[in-house]
Write a protein that holds these residues in place. Sequence first.
Motif, short mmCIF file in Angstrom:
data_model
loop_
_atom_site.label_atom_id
_atom_site.label_comp_id
_atom_site.label_asym_id
_atom_site.label_seq_id
_atom_site.Cartn_x
_atom_site.Cartn_y
_atom_site.Cartn_z
N ASP A 175 4.22 -0.82 4.24
CA ASP A 175 4.32 -2.02 3.90
C ASP A 175 5.51 -2.10 3.48
O ASP A 175 6.14 -3.51 4.01
CB ASP A 175 2.61 -2.06 3.03
CG ASP A 175 1.95 -1.99 3.29
OD1 ASP A 175 1.37 -2.48 4.78
OD2 ASP A 175 1.08 -1.62 2.95
N ASN A 196 -3.03 0.67 14.16
CA ASN A 196 -3.46 -0.63 13.80
C ASN A 196 -2.24 -0.90 13.09
O ASN A 196 -1.06 -1.91 13.88
CB ASN A 196 -4.10 -0.89 14.00
CG ASN A 196 -5.75 -1.41 14.24
OD1 ASN A 196 -5.57 -1.28 15.65
ND2 ASN A 196 -6.67 -1.80 13.68
N ARG A 197 -1.99 -0.86 12.29
CA ARG A 197 -0.50 -0.86 11.15
C ARG A 197 1.00 0.15 11.79
O ARG A 197 1.67 -1.13 11.98
CB ARG A 197 -0.61 -0.35 10.17
CG ARG A 197 -1.38 -1.01 9.16
CD ARG A 197 -0.77 -0.42 7.39
NE ARG A 197 -1.03 1.00 7.28
CZ ARG A 197 -0.60 1.37 6.14
NH1 ARG A 197 0.47 0.26 5.70
NH2 ARG A 197 -0.03 2.46 6.09
N GLU A 241 0.96 -1.09 -0.43
CA GLU A 241 0.31 0.09 -0.05
C GLU A 241 1.11 1.14 0.07
O GLU A 241 0.79 2.51 -1.01
CB GLU A 241 -0.95 0.38 1.05
CG GLU A 241 -1.89 1.72 1.27
CD GLU A 241 -3.02 0.62 2.40
OE1 GLU A 241 -3.30 2.76 2.70
OE2 GLU A 241 -2.92 -0.19 3.05
N SER A 290 -6.98 7.93 11.25
CA SER A 290 -7.20 6.28 10.96
C SER A 290 -7.12 5.01 11.98
O SER A 290 -5.95 4.47 12.45
CB SER A 290 -7.62 5.58 9.80
OG SER A 290 -6.95 4.63 9.95
N GLU A 291 -8.49 4.19 13.10
CA GLU A 291 -7.75 3.03 13.55
C GLU A 291 -6.89 2.57 12.44
O GLU A 291 -5.88 1.46 12.72
CB GLU A 291 -8.87 2.41 13.78
CG GLU A 291 -9.47 1.75 14.19
CD GLU A 291 -8.83 1.47 16.04
OE1 GLU A 291 -8.88 0.54 16.62
OE2 GLU A 291 -8.66 2.63 16.22
N LYS A 292 -6.74 2.44 11.49
CA LYS A 292 -6.49 1.92 10.66
C LYS A 292 -4.44 1.54 10.35
O LYS A 292 -3.83 0.53 11.09
CB LYS A 292 -6.56 1.60 9.04
CG LYS A 292 -5.90 0.23 8.51
CD LYS A 292 -6.09 0.46 6.45
CE LYS A 292 -5.07 -0.30 5.52
NZ LYS A 292 -5.51 -0.15 4.20
N ASP A 293 -4.07 3.49 11.08
CA ASP A 293 -3.63 3.80 10.60
C ASP A 293 -2.36 3.29 11.44
O ASP A 293 -1.21 2.97 12.26
CB ASP A 293 -3.39 5.00 10.50
CG ASP A 293 -3.53 5.55 9.11
OD1 ASP A 293 -3.05 5.37 8.51
OD2 ASP A 293 -4.26 7.00 9.12
#
Length: 438
Positions: free
Chosen positions: A41, A138-139, A37, A133-136
């Motif tokens: 990554d 978590n990563r 992405e 974001s929540e995704k950010d």
Amino acid sequence: MNRKGHIISRIVPGSIAEEMEIEVGDSLISINDKVIEDVFDYQYLAEDEVIVLVIGKPNGEEWEIDIEKDYGEDIGIEFENGLMDDYKSCHNKCVFCFIDQMPEGMRETLYFKDDDSRLSFLQGNYVTLTNMSEKDINRIIEYHLAPINVSFHTTNPELRCKMLHNRFAGEALKKVDRFYEAGIEMNGQIVLCKGINDGKELDRSISDMSKYIPHLKGVSVVPVGLTKFREGLSELEIFTKEDSRAVLEQIHSWQKRLYEEFGTHFIHAGDEWYIMAEENFPQADNYDGYQQLENGVGMVRLLLDEFEETLKTLEGDDRKLTLSIATGVSAYPYINRMAEKLCERFPNVTVRVYEIINHFFGPKITVSGLITGQDLIAQLKDKELGERLLLPCNVLRSGEDVFLDDITLAQLENALQVKIDIVESSGRDFVEAVLQEL
């Protein structure tokens, strides 16, 4: 799987990528069957000792390449877009935002506000967390990316919403708890605005932030920068000499308490406070390893110490040089004194130091990093510049020979009819640049 991939712009000579005959113009599609992405990554997945790359060729072919390497060894690939994705822009309307204080008609890139956590990791940018974001989150936790640089400004949720003009700004601070619990290293900063987040609010913020020690390594407090282009913006006052002394007294008191409890000074005053207060800079050990240099914390102390250490190693000689230095109002007294000391050691060396007043942004802006080409031309045009003119490296955009107002280094040299040398930031660099020992 997305087969577009990321275009490769450079192959490092002698690298694994060169050995595997990967070429400029190829694209990286995946690593270990995972689509890339962005740079997060890529850097995480490329660390493993055994990886499988899928490389797209310009003719449409796809190569599957098996690589065995040392853990963390670089593959040797660079990309057209260093972030490998679009930059995330800032949606806040901070009362102190410097970009909102820029004049019209400058190049477009100077008006872009980023609030991208990836740039925090890669380039040291500070982020407000409102765009994360929540995704950010978590990563960052999964990849254990660090450090994350956080613009706190205040830990009072309601006040933070007002200062950032974002109703989610207070809630966003809860993300710091997530990072702390995961052991993610962080740095912090506060842009202090008179009558808004200073005084008791600053006490509250320092107290709240200290709960994140040791994962929050340190926090810088810097005064708001005010240009002359503030029409239609929030009314903000400049800090006086007395105000600055009060801020320093407050910070020093907290440093004493925190050092006794945690063994770290933690909260640090930007150099501008000492200059405005006309107080001496702390000694080097007060800066906890200079963790906040990029925020202007300890830069002068480090410069002075490095200069003195270098000067001790030199024996004067009869070399004959005549040159000049231009710097901002804040740094002028220190640069001028360094030049005087160097000339005392080398009596045939003449250095003229010129203080550049910032007419472009307004005289309240005193740092050298915001000096423009046109101010340099206007204020140095008829001055004695000698054989060379030295300028600090922060007057130019990183990696480019252009000033904030789009005047190039070549144009400045032509206008002033003098050779210009750009000097890096250390005290040794200063001495070597003056004495032509580059």
